[in-house]
Design a protein around this motif. Structure first.
Motif, PDB file in Angstrom:
ATOM      1  N   ASN A 128      72.910   6.896  43.132  1.00 33.98           N
ATOM      2  CA  ASN A 128      73.924   7.257  42.322  1.00 33.98           C
ATOM      3  C   ASN A 128      75.273   6.196  42.377  1.00 33.98           C
ATOM      4  N   PHE A 129      76.232   6.210  41.244  1.00 36.60           N
ATOM      5  CA  PHE A 129      77.289   5.429  41.505  1.00 36.60           C
ATOM      6  C   PHE A 129      78.086   6.077  42.591  1.00 36.60           C
ATOM      7  N   PRO A 130      78.890   5.198  43.114  1.00 42.97           N
ATOM      8  CA  PRO A 130      79.964   5.853  44.315  1.00 42.97           C
ATOM      9  C   PRO A 130      81.015   6.824  43.341  1.00 42.97           C
ATOM     10  N   CYS A 131      81.005   7.872  43.954  1.00 43.05           N
ATOM     11  CA  CYS A 131      81.846   9.021  43.121  1.00 43.05           C
ATOM     12  C   CYS A 131      83.384   8.620  43.033  1.00 43.05           C
ATOM     13  N   SER A 132      83.721   7.442  44.065  1.00 44.86           N
ATOM     14  CA  SER A 132      85.192   7.398  44.132  1.00 44.86           C
ATOM     15  C   SER A 132      85.447   6.173  42.966  1.00 44.86           C
ATOM     16  N   LEU A 133      84.713   5.792  42.332  1.00 41.22           N
ATOM     17  CA  LEU A 133      84.701   4.767  41.274  1.00 41.22           C
ATOM     18  C   LEU A 133      85.857   4.863  40.393  1.00 41.22           C
ATOM     19  N   GLU A 134      86.992   3.700  40.217  1.00 44.20           N
ATOM     20  CA  GLU A 134      87.798   3.752  39.221  1.00 44.20           C
ATOM     21  C   GLU A 134      87.626   2.949  38.146  1.00 44.20           C
ATOM     22  N   HIS A 135      86.720   1.686  38.442  1.00 47.82           N
ATOM     23  CA  HIS A 135      86.604   0.709  37.439  1.00 47.82           C
ATOM     24  C   HIS A 135      85.033   0.343  37.589  1.00 47.82           C
ATOM     25  N   LEU A 136      84.259   0.506  36.387  1.00 50.88           N
ATOM     26  CA  LEU A 136      82.701   0.262  36.483  1.00 50.88           C
ATOM     27  C   LEU A 136      82.501  -0.715  35.273  1.00 50.88           C
ATOM     28  N   GLN A 137      81.985  -1.816  35.556  1.00 48.09           N
ATOM     29  CA  GLN A 137      81.319  -2.919  34.626  1.00 48.09           C
ATOM     30  C   GLN A 137      79.751  -2.922  34.645  1.00 48.09           C
ATOM     31  N   THR A 138      79.124  -2.439  33.609  1.00 45.90           N
ATOM     32  CA  THR A 138      77.578  -2.722  33.490  1.00 45.90           C
ATOM     33  C   THR A 138      77.416  -3.649  32.420  1.00 45.90           C
ATOM     34  N   SER A 139      77.319  -4.859  32.406  1.00 47.84           N
ATOM     35  CA  SER A 139      77.013  -5.625  31.273  1.00 47.84           C
ATOM     36  C   SER A 139      76.106  -6.656  31.394  1.00 47.84           C
ATOM     37  N   TYR A 140      75.200  -6.643  30.329  1.00 47.00           N
ATOM     38  CA  TYR A 140      73.985  -7.603  30.157  1.00 47.00           C
ATOM     39  C   TYR A 140      72.806  -6.789  30.953  1.00 47.00           C
ATOM     40  N   CYS A 141      72.858  -5.369  30.994  1.00 50.02           N
ATOM     41  CA  CYS A 141      71.884  -4.727  31.736  1.00 50.02           C
ATOM     42  C   CYS A 141      70.870  -4.246  30.738  1.00 50.02           C
ATOM     43  N   GLY A 142      70.958  -4.445  29.191  1.00 46.79           N
ATOM     44  CA  GLY A 142      69.805  -3.838  28.385  1.00 46.79           C
ATOM     45  C   GLY A 142      69.865  -2.420  28.255  1.00 46.79           C
ATOM     46  N   LEU A 143      71.174  -1.779  28.498  1.00 43.58           N
ATOM     47  CA  LEU A 143      71.252  -0.415  28.369  1.00 43.58           C
ATOM     48  C   LEU A 143      71.344   0.084  26.586  1.00 43.58           C
ATOM     49  N   ILE A 144      70.641   0.743  26.266  1.00 45.03           N
ATOM     50  CA  ILE A 144      70.216   1.521  24.998  1.00 45.03           C
ATOM     51  C   ILE A 144      71.185   2.748  24.724  1.00 45.03           C
TER      52      ILE A 144
END
Length: 391
Positions: A128-144
């Motif tokens: 999982n993503f760390p639950c304390s995240l305040e800034h998340l960038q997931t670019s160029y990952c092919g997400l649909i």
């Protein structure tokens, strides 16, 4: 035995010396450890039973992974506190104790506030993503689609999903109550849902980037996102902007270049922008003759709708049918400030964009800064009084 927490080390001697403690709490790993054996006389009978050594507190931070050892003190965790109390008394601790070893960087992942992923191979699939995240960038990952694990990050303030293949946004994005920036640049979106416009994003969202998508129109409820300061709509297929655009009173940056806008809504005149870019749209020349949809006398629906809106009478689906709520939500605003539903005169004129923005990008390659604006009039009297404006 370890506890991930925020630690502040305070010296009790400072107040006696007339000094204030200026330390700040830092993320740390607090361990209850076995003290290393020392060369010392053989302990007396009854002390350190079984040859065990007293426990101590061991604090490790990201800057000091090797850690600092302290005498045992209280902690917030009940089990940890119980063990610390025994250690503080010099008693044996039955709970499993950690060894005095440096902490690994991975143990601080739970305290991450920013994560940037720019390739599919780096995208986390098994954890999982760390639950304390305040800034998340997931670019160029092919997400649909939007990963539902992201919607559990309740501290998220900035979400960047740019350069993917997302076609639809889940309404649960609106549950991110602290979200201030949402970047959806370069995806396959065809719409922005009404549910998002009516979610908690109304109070939190400041910056929204919908550029390089396939959006043809935004719902009228979009203008309920009144905390927006920056809005990017470039390179879409927009054929119109929400006609209640003037309600975005906090908007300062607006970019809607390379779309298919034939005109601007009348309430566009109410904006106060610092930067405006409408280059590359298909703005039409103002029509000489107005479109007249007046009825005399007014229908009961028209009269009732005008009365509700002009007097700001609350309405909603629990009170009146849903389709009537939609009619009221999409009512036009006359230049005089009153409302009209389906009985009005529609006219167009041109507006110099410098009247609403400090910096204006040229509308075309000819150096123009004017654009056509569509206006509505609730009566013939309003239209006649505004004839000079329409010439």
């Amino acid at each position: 035995m370890k506890l991930h927490c925020e630690v502040e080390v305070v010296s009790r001697h400072l107040p006696a010396l007339g000094l204030r403690n200026r330390a700040k709490g830092v993320r740390a790993v607090l361990s209850l450890c076995q003290q290393a054996p020392r060369t010392q006389p053989r302990p007396r009978a009854g002390s350190e039973r079984g040859g065990r050594h007293p426990a101590c507190l061991f604090i490790s931070t990201l800057k000091d992974k090797s850690g600092t050892r302290y005498e045992a003190s209280a902690s917030s965790l009940k089990g940890f506190l119980s063990a610390v109390r025994l250690a503080h008394r010099g008693c044996d601790v039955e709970a499993p104790l950690s060894t005095l070893t440096p902490v690994k960087t991975s143990e601080f992942e739970k305290f991450k506030t920013k994560m940037v992923i720019t390739s599919k191979k780096d995208y986390p699939l098994s954890k999982n993503f760390p639950c304390s995240l305040e800034h998340l960038q997931t670019s160029y990952c092919g997400l649909i689609r939007v990963d539902m694990r992201m919607l559990c990050l309740k501290n998220l303030r900035k979400l960047d999903l740019s350069h993917n293949h997302i076609k639809k946004l889940p309404a649960t994005i609106g549950d991110l109550i602290h979200l201030q920036e949402l970047n959806l640049n370069d995806n396959h979106l065809e719409s922005f849902s009404v549910a998002l416009c009516q979610s908690t994003l109304q109070k939190s969202l400041r910056c929204l980037d919908l550029s390089k998508n396939k959006i043809k129109a935004l719902p009228v409820q979009f203008c309920q996102l009144r905390e927006l300061t920056d809005l990017k709509l470039d390179d879409n297929e927009l054929i119109r902007l929400p006609f209640k655009m003037g309600q975005l009173t906090n908007l300062r940056f607006l970019s809607a270049a390379q779309n298919k806008l034939p005109f601007l809504p009348s309430e566009f005149k109410n904006l106060t922008l610092e930067y405006l870019d409408l280059f590359g749209n298909i703005f039409e020349q103002p029509k000489v003759l107005p479109v007249i949809k007046l009825q005399t006398p007014l229908t009961l629906l028209e009269s009732s709708a005008r009365a509700v809106l002009d007097n700001r009478i609350p309405y909603g689906s629990p009170i009146i049918p849903f389709h009537l709520c939609q009619d009221l939500d999409t009512a036009k605003t006359c230049v005089c400030g009153r409302f009209c539903l389906s009985c009005f005169i529609q006219g167009t004129t041109t507006m110099n964009l410098h009247s609403v923005a400090h910096t204006v990008v040229l509308v075309d390659n000819m150096g123009g800064t004017e654009a056509p604006v569509i206006s509505y009039f609730c009566s013939l009297a309003c239209y006649v009084n505004s004839c000079d404006m329409l010439k």
